[in-house]
Scaffold this motif. Structure first.
Motif, PDB file in Angstrom:
ATOM      1  N   LYS A  56     -14.052  19.424 -28.051  1.00 48.23           N
ATOM      2  CA  LYS A  56     -14.815  18.849 -26.956  1.00 48.23           C
ATOM      3  C   LYS A  56     -14.481  17.361 -26.825  1.00 48.23           C
ATOM      4  N   LYS A  57     -14.619  16.844 -25.613  1.00 51.95           N
ATOM      5  CA  LYS A  57     -14.422  15.416 -25.399  1.00 51.95           C
ATOM      6  C   LYS A  57     -15.699  14.707 -25.840  1.00 51.95           C
ATOM      7  N   VAL A  58     -15.591  13.936 -26.910  1.00 51.56           N
ATOM      8  CA  VAL A  58     -16.760  13.332 -27.548  1.00 51.56           C
ATOM      9  C   VAL A  58     -16.669  11.815 -27.465  1.00 51.56           C
ATOM     10  N   ALA A  59     -17.769  11.202 -27.120  1.00 51.25           N
ATOM     11  CA  ALA A  59     -17.889   9.735 -27.175  1.00 51.25           C
ATOM     12  C   ALA A  59     -18.981   9.385 -28.171  1.00 51.25           C
ATOM     13  N   ILE A  60     -18.781   8.308 -28.901  1.00 50.64           N
ATOM     14  CA  ILE A  60     -19.767   7.847 -29.889  1.00 50.64           C
ATOM     15  C   ILE A  60     -20.184   6.440 -29.522  1.00 50.64           C
ATOM     16  N   LYS A  61     -21.495   6.243 -29.445  1.00 54.09           N
ATOM     17  CA  LYS A  61     -22.013   4.926 -29.066  1.00 54.09           C
ATOM     18  C   LYS A  61     -23.063   4.497 -30.072  1.00 54.09           C
ATOM     19  N   SER A  62     -22.920   3.288 -30.566  1.00 56.97           N
ATOM     20  CA  SER A  62     -23.856   2.752 -31.549  1.00 56.97           C
ATOM     21  C   SER A  62     -25.085   2.182 -30.860  1.00 56.97           C
ATOM     22  N   TYR A  63     -26.256   2.534 -31.403  1.00 56.71           N
ATOM     23  CA  TYR A  63     -27.521   2.017 -30.891  1.00 56.71           C
ATOM     24  C   TYR A  63     -28.498   1.895 -32.051  1.00 56.71           C
ATOM     25  N   PHE A  64     -28.884   0.680 -32.367  1.00 57.74           N
ATOM     26  CA  PHE A  64     -29.649   0.404 -33.582  1.00 57.74           C
ATOM     27  C   PHE A  64     -31.029   1.060 -33.592  1.00 57.74           C
TER      28      PHE A  64
END
Length: 242
Positions: A56-64
Motif C-alpha cells: 500500500k502507498k503509506v505516508a508517515i507523519k509525526s505528531y507529538f
C-alpha cells in the motif's frame, strides 16, 4: 454535531500545529496515513516496510499529541475533511498496563482510526532482537554478537527499570492525582522485569547500550536496517485492511 468543513479543519490543524499535514497529504495522496508520536521516523518506516505485504502507498507523519485522545480525535476529524486515506495512529506501549492499552485502542477506534501499539515498549525494541541483529551484522560472529547484546542488556537494565517506574508514576499521577503509591508501582515494575524481556525491554536504551558496547568492534553495530525479522501481526493487519 455538524460535520467539519475544510475551513473548520484548517483552523483545527492550525491550532494544533499540524497544518502541514494537509499540504503533506495533498502532495503524497497515500492510501494509508500513519500518525505517530515519534519525531524520528526511520525505525517506524523500516517496520512499516517489513509489514506492508500488500504494498500500500503509506505516508508517515509525526505528531507529538498522539497519546492524548482528545487531541488525536480532533486531528482525525480534521483530516477526514480533505482526505480519504485510512488513518492508523501509532503510539509506543511504553509501560502501560494491558487494560490501559485496550482503553486507548478503543478510544482511537471510536474516533474513526485504527490503533497500532507496539508489542514491546517502543518501536526500537523490534530492532534489538537477536535475530534481527544477526541478520544486519554479518561482520560480527554469533558468539560475539550474543555477548554484545547480553552486555548491553545487563548494563541498561537499571536505566530501564528507572524509566519504567518514573513512567508509571507519571501516568498514575495524571490519572489519579496526588494519591499515588510509589512502593506499589516499584513492586509492579519488578514483576514486569521478571517476565519475558519482550514485556519490558526499552529499545532506545538497548540501542544505546549496543552502540556503546560495539565501540571497539570494527564497523560497529548496525541496527536500523531492513530485515525479515521485523514482523508485527497487528501492524500487518492494519496495513492490509486498508
Amino acid at each position: 454535531m455538524k460535520e467539519a468543513t475544510v475551513d473548520d479543519s484548517v483552523d483545527v490543524l492550525l491550532d494544533m500545529g499540524a497544518l502541514d499535514v494537509k499540504e503533506y497529504l495533498a502532495a503524497s495522496q497515500p492510501e494509508v496515513l500513519i500518525v505517530t508520536e515519534d519525531s524520528i521516523i526511520r525505525p517506524l518506516e523500516l517496520l512499516v516496510d517489513a509489514n506492508n505485504v500488500k504494498n500500500k502507498k503509506v505516508a508517515i507523519k509525526s505528531y507529538f499529541g498522539v497519546k492524548a485522545v482528545d487531541n488525536t480525535r480532533s486531528l482525525i476529524q480534521a483530516i477526514r475533511a480533505f482526505s480519504n486515506a485510512k488513518i492508523v495512529v501509532h503510539r509506543d506501549r511504553d509501560y502501560l498496563a494491558d487494560a490501559d492499552v485496550e482503553t486507548w485502542k478503543k478510544a482511537i477506534r471510536e474516533a474513526g482510526a485504527t490503533p497500532f501499539v507496539t508489542s514491546g515498549a517502543d518501536v526500537e525494541a523490534y530492532f534489538s532482537a537477536i535475530e534481527h541483529l544477526a541478520h544486519v551484522n554479518p561482520h560480527i560472529g554469533p558468539l560475539e554478537l550474543e555477548a554484545l547484546r547480553a552486555g548491553a542488556l545487563h548494563h541498561k537494565t537499571p536505566a530501564m527499570k528507572e524509566k519504567a517506574i518514573n513512567w508509571r508514576f507519571d501516568f498514575a499521577k495524571k490519572a489519579k492525582g496526588i494519591n499515588v503509591n510509589v512502593g506499589k508501582i516499584a513492586a509492579e515494575v519488578e514483576q514486569i522485569f521478571a517476565m519475558d524481556e519482550k514485556a519490558w525491554l526499552h529499545g532506545k536504551e538497548m540501542v544505546a547500550g549496543l552502540r556503546d558496547g560495539a565501540a571497539k568492534i570494527p564497523g560497529g553495530v548496525d541496527v536500523f536496517e531492513p530485515s525479515p525479522h521485523l514482523t508485527d501481526l497487528e501492524l500487518r493487519s492494519a496495513l492490509s485492511a486498508a
